[in-house]
Scaffold this motif. Structure first.
Motif, PDB file in Angstrom:
ATOM      1  N   GLY A 177       0.592  -1.244   0.003  1.00 34.59           N
ATOM      2  CA  GLY A 177       0.119  -0.010   0.087  1.00 34.59           C
ATOM      3  C   GLY A 177       0.665   1.275  -0.039  1.00 34.59           C
ATOM      4  N   ILE A 178       1.993   1.210  -0.240  1.00 36.88           N
ATOM      5  CA  ILE A 178       2.794   2.338  -0.472  1.00 36.88           C
ATOM      6  C   ILE A 178       3.080   2.920  -2.125  1.00 36.88           C
ATOM      7  CG2 ILE A 178       5.155   3.272   0.115  1.00 36.88           C
ATOM      8  CD1 ILE A 178       5.694   0.871   2.131  1.00 36.88           C
ATOM      9  N   ARG A 179       2.895   3.863  -2.240  1.00 37.75           N
ATOM     10  CA  ARG A 179       2.748   4.543  -3.543  1.00 37.75           C
ATOM     11  C   ARG A 179       4.177   5.277  -4.088  1.00 37.75           C
ATOM     12  NH1 ARG A 179      -0.769   8.278  -4.524  1.00 37.75           N
ATOM     13  NH2 ARG A 179      -1.358   8.631  -2.163  1.00 37.75           N
ATOM     14  N   PHE A 180       4.407   5.363  -5.095  1.00 35.21           N
ATOM     15  CA  PHE A 180       5.414   6.042  -5.416  1.00 35.21           C
ATOM     16  C   PHE A 180       5.375   6.807  -7.024  1.00 35.21           C
ATOM     17  CE2 PHE A 180       7.426   2.941  -2.859  1.00 35.21           C
ATOM     18  CZ  PHE A 180       8.414   3.206  -2.022  1.00 35.21           C
ATOM     19  N   ASN A 181       5.439   8.029  -6.714  1.00 34.25           N
ATOM     20  CA  ASN A 181       5.334   8.923  -8.115  1.00 34.25           C
ATOM     21  C   ASN A 181       6.346   9.949  -8.169  1.00 34.25           C
ATOM     22  OD1 ASN A 181       2.684   8.131  -9.019  1.00 34.25           O
ATOM     23  ND2 ASN A 181       2.169   8.355  -6.871  1.00 34.25           N
ATOM     24  N   VAL A 182       6.577  10.525  -9.324  1.00 33.43           N
ATOM     25  CA  VAL A 182       7.456  11.510  -9.950  1.00 33.43           C
ATOM     26  C   VAL A 182       6.708  12.751 -10.317  1.00 33.43           C
ATOM     27  CG1 VAL A 182       9.409  12.344 -11.387  1.00 33.43           C
ATOM     28  CG2 VAL A 182       9.406  10.087 -10.438  1.00 33.43           C
ATOM     29  N   VAL A 183       6.826  13.893  -9.780  1.00 31.58           N
ATOM     30  CA  VAL A 183       6.408  15.257 -10.350  1.00 31.58           C
ATOM     31  C   VAL A 183       7.397  15.964 -11.095  1.00 31.58           C
ATOM     32  CG1 VAL A 183       5.572  17.357  -9.808  1.00 31.58           C
ATOM     33  CG2 VAL A 183       4.841  15.312  -8.311  1.00 31.58           C
ATOM     34  N   ALA A 184       7.188  15.924 -12.408  1.00 31.41           N
ATOM     35  CA  ALA A 184       8.469  16.494 -13.436  1.00 31.41           C
ATOM     36  C   ALA A 184       8.059  18.139 -13.654  1.00 31.41           C
ATOM     37  CB  ALA A 184       8.183  15.663 -14.677  1.00 31.41           C
ATOM     38  N   LEU A 185       9.012  18.817 -13.337  1.00 31.98           N
ATOM     39  CA  LEU A 185       8.720  20.129 -13.504  1.00 31.98           C
ATOM     40  C   LEU A 185       9.115  20.613 -14.818  1.00 31.98           C
ATOM     41  CD1 LEU A 185       9.726  21.302  -9.759  1.00 31.98           C
ATOM     42  CD2 LEU A 185       7.648  20.365 -10.671  1.00 31.98           C
ATOM     43  N   GLY A 186       8.423  21.851 -15.058  1.00 34.88           N
ATOM     44  CA  GLY A 186       8.877  22.732 -16.258  1.00 34.88           C
ATOM     45  C   GLY A 186       9.707  23.817 -15.526  1.00 34.88           C
ATOM     46  N   VAL A 187       9.540  24.728 -15.969  1.00 32.37           N
ATOM     47  CA  VAL A 187      10.372  26.162 -15.606  1.00 32.37           C
ATOM     48  C   VAL A 187       9.534  26.691 -14.440  1.00 32.37           C
ATOM     49  CG1 VAL A 187      11.707  28.291 -16.053  1.00 32.37           C
ATOM     50  CG2 VAL A 187      11.615  26.485 -17.740  1.00 32.37           C
ATOM     51  N   ILE A 188      10.165  26.708 -13.113  1.00 28.76           N
ATOM     52  CA  ILE A 188       9.350  27.096 -12.048  1.00 28.76           C
ATOM     53  C   ILE A 188       9.953  28.756 -11.376  1.00 28.76           C
ATOM     54  CG2 ILE A 188       8.398  26.975  -9.655  1.00 28.76           C
ATOM     55  CD1 ILE A 188       7.435  24.985 -11.863  1.00 28.76           C
ATOM     56  N   GLU A 189       9.528  29.694 -11.275  1.00 28.09           N
ATOM     57  CA  GLU A 189      10.174  30.990 -10.649  1.00 28.09           C
ATOM     58  C   GLU A 189      10.547  30.617  -9.231  1.00 28.09           C
ATOM     59  OE1 GLU A 189       8.513  34.752 -11.345  1.00 28.09           O
ATOM     60  OE2 GLU A 189       7.215  33.838 -12.995  1.00 28.09           O
ATOM     61  N   THR A 190      11.636  30.791  -8.897  1.00 24.54           N
ATOM     62  CA  THR A 190      12.516  30.479  -7.535  1.00 24.54           C
ATOM     63  C   THR A 190      13.283  31.569  -7.250  1.00 24.54           C
ATOM     64  OG1 THR A 190      14.247  29.309  -8.283  1.00 24.54           O
ATOM     65  CG2 THR A 190      12.071  27.978  -7.761  1.00 24.54           C
ATOM     66  N   GLU A 191      13.716  31.453  -6.120  1.00 25.50           N
ATOM     67  CA  GLU A 191      14.825  32.640  -5.512  1.00 25.50           C
ATOM     68  C   GLU A 191      15.930  32.678  -6.322  1.00 25.50           C
ATOM     69  OE1 GLU A 191      13.065  30.724  -2.040  1.00 25.50           O
ATOM     70  OE2 GLU A 191      13.837  30.038  -3.683  1.00 25.50           O
ATOM     71  N   GLY A 240       3.458   4.614  -9.349  1.00 30.66           N
ATOM     72  CA  GLY A 240       4.408   4.544 -10.651  1.00 30.66           C
ATOM     73  C   GLY A 240       4.183   5.236 -11.799  1.00 30.66           C
ATOM     74  N   ASN A 241       3.688   6.541 -11.426  1.00 34.79           N
ATOM     75  CA  ASN A 241       3.632   7.698 -12.683  1.00 34.79           C
ATOM     76  C   ASN A 241       4.257   8.651 -12.643  1.00 34.79           C
ATOM     77  OD1 ASN A 241       1.051   7.079 -14.420  1.00 34.79           O
ATOM     78  ND2 ASN A 241       0.378   6.449 -12.323  1.00 34.79           N
ATOM     79  N   THR A 242       4.580   9.397 -13.784  1.00 33.11           N
ATOM     80  CA  THR A 242       5.209  10.462 -13.863  1.00 33.11           C
ATOM     81  C   THR A 242       4.274  11.707 -14.288  1.00 33.11           C
ATOM     82  OG1 THR A 242       7.293   9.770 -14.291  1.00 33.11           O
ATOM     83  CG2 THR A 242       7.136  12.069 -15.116  1.00 33.11           C
ATOM     84  N   ILE A 243       4.336  12.610 -13.405  1.00 34.10           N
ATOM     85  CA  ILE A 243       2.791  13.687 -13.483  1.00 34.10           C
ATOM     86  C   ILE A 243       3.625  14.984 -13.812  1.00 34.10           C
ATOM     87  CG2 ILE A 243       1.065  15.044 -12.461  1.00 34.10           C
ATOM     88  CD1 ILE A 243       0.738  12.303 -10.580  1.00 34.10           C
ATOM     89  N   GLY A 244       3.382  15.502 -14.975  1.00 38.97           N
ATOM     90  CA  GLY A 244       4.093  16.835 -15.278  1.00 38.97           C
ATOM     91  C   GLY A 244       3.471  17.857 -14.810  1.00 38.97           C
ATOM     92  N   VAL A 245       4.212  18.770 -14.222  1.00 42.03           N
ATOM     93  CA  VAL A 245       3.695  20.169 -13.517  1.00 42.03           C
ATOM     94  C   VAL A 245       4.387  21.452 -14.383  1.00 42.03           C
ATOM     95  CG1 VAL A 245       3.194  21.662 -11.837  1.00 42.03           C
ATOM     96  CG2 VAL A 245       2.796  19.310 -11.356  1.00 42.03           C
ATOM     97  N   ASP A 246       4.087  21.474 -15.740  1.00 41.55           N
ATOM     98  CA  ASP A 246       4.946  22.323 -16.377  1.00 41.55           C
ATOM     99  C   ASP A 246       4.251  23.261 -17.359  1.00 41.55           C
ATOM    100  OD1 ASP A 246       3.686  20.558 -18.459  1.00 41.55           O
ATOM    101  OD2 ASP A 246       5.223  19.038 -18.628  1.00 41.55           O
ATOM    102  N   GLY A 247       3.121  23.590 -17.103  1.00 44.31           N
ATOM    103  CA  GLY A 247       2.220  24.642 -18.112  1.00 44.31           C
ATOM    104  C   GLY A 247       2.007  23.897 -19.435  1.00 44.31           C
ATOM    105  N   GLY A 248       2.406  22.759 -19.623  1.00 42.08           N
ATOM    106  CA  GLY A 248       2.253  22.366 -20.922  1.00 42.08           C
ATOM    107  C   GLY A 248       3.479  22.568 -21.771  1.00 42.08           C
ATOM    108  N   ILE A 249       4.755  22.615 -21.471  1.00 41.65           N
ATOM    109  CA  ILE A 249       5.745  23.140 -22.186  1.00 41.65           C
ATOM    110  C   ILE A 249       6.164  22.278 -23.208  1.00 41.65           C
ATOM    111  CG2 ILE A 249       7.566  21.788 -20.658  1.00 41.65           C
ATOM    112  CD1 ILE A 249       9.029  24.504 -20.715  1.00 41.65           C
TER     113      ILE A 249
END
Length: 250
Positions: A177-191, A240-249
């Motif tokens: 019952g342990i889940r593993f996923n990846v959140v794949a980022l686009g260009v994020i405004e950071t410091e 087991g998924n890769t979820i894009g948080v990238d604005g549709g880049i």
């Protein structure tokens, strides 16, 4: 919407700046008790401690160099003492550099892999006794795995490795019952982005905004939104998924 996260326990590595900081603060606002870590003392550490105190909850900001196996072991022992369990683990800490591949020194290749891959592997491995039914493990990846970026072959290789690691662990620990996923980022405004000279910042904004479907760069709290969802029972059948948080880049 109440995601029913109040009282859950989380470890977020590298949580004093940028995307990690946004995740830590979003979790704290949702009622999650958060442990995070940093490599070096800075004003970001003290300001995060202050913000977490104002939000309220049982939060801890600890020093740990995740390129050093013994420090990872000590960090997870401290987490065990503090919270006894982990409902959410976010592998966010990472290193990056920009070097032509032909000139890439072995020492730099090893440094980036030690933090981004071996560090994440050891954090997960040491966290296993604290994970259980319903726990969610999220690794922060990059859209660079699909796109490829010149001068970052070593960095991109590590983010690709996280995808393979997460998919394999999803299969191995799914029965528990342990889940593993990846959140794949686009260009994020950071410091780091805002610290660039104005002309470079403007050029990057124009260039990368034009590549996204939404026509803009991302914000740390938008990454945090995906993490909150993956931490909640709303995503209990997602692993087991890769979820894009990238604005549709592209």
């Amino acid at each position: 919407m109440d995601l029913e996260l109040r009282g859950k326990k989380a470890l977020v590595t590298g949580g004093t700046r940028g995307v990690g900081r946004g995740i830590v603060l979003a979790l704290a606002h949702a009622g999650v008790d958060v442990v995070t870590c940093y490599q070096r003392e800075s004003d970001y550490v003290t300001s995060l401690e202050r913000e977490l105190k104002e939000i309220g909850g049982d939060h801890h900001v600890l020093r740990a160099d995740l390129s050093q196996p013994q420090e990872i072991a000590a960090l997870l022992e401290r987490v065990k003492e503090i919270h006894k369990k982990i409902d959410l683990l976010v592998n966010n800490a990472g290193a990056i550099s920009h070097i032509p591949y032909a000139d890439l020194p072995l020492e730099e290749w090893t440094r980036i892999l030690a933090t981004n891959v071996t560090g994440a592997h050891l954090v997960i491995q040491h966290a296993l006794p604290l994970l259980g039914e319903g726990s969610s493990v999220i690794s922060i990846g990059s859209k660079a795995v699909e796109a490829g970026i010149p001068l970052r072959s070593h960095y991109t290789a590590t983010k690709a490795a996280l995808v393979g690691l997460s998919r394999s662990l999803a299969k191995e620990f799914g029965p528990q019952g342990i889940r593993f996923n990846v959140v794949a980022l686009g260009v994020i405004e950071t410091e780091n982005f805002h610290a660039l000279p104005e002309d470079q910042r403007t050029l990057m904004t124009q260039r990368y905004s034009a590549k996204t479907a939404l026509g803009r760069l991302g914000q740390p709290d938008e990454v945090a939104g995906a993490v909150l969802w993956l931490a909640s029972d709303l995503s209990r059948y997602v692993t087991g998924n890769t979820i894009g948080v990238d604005g549709g880049i592209s």
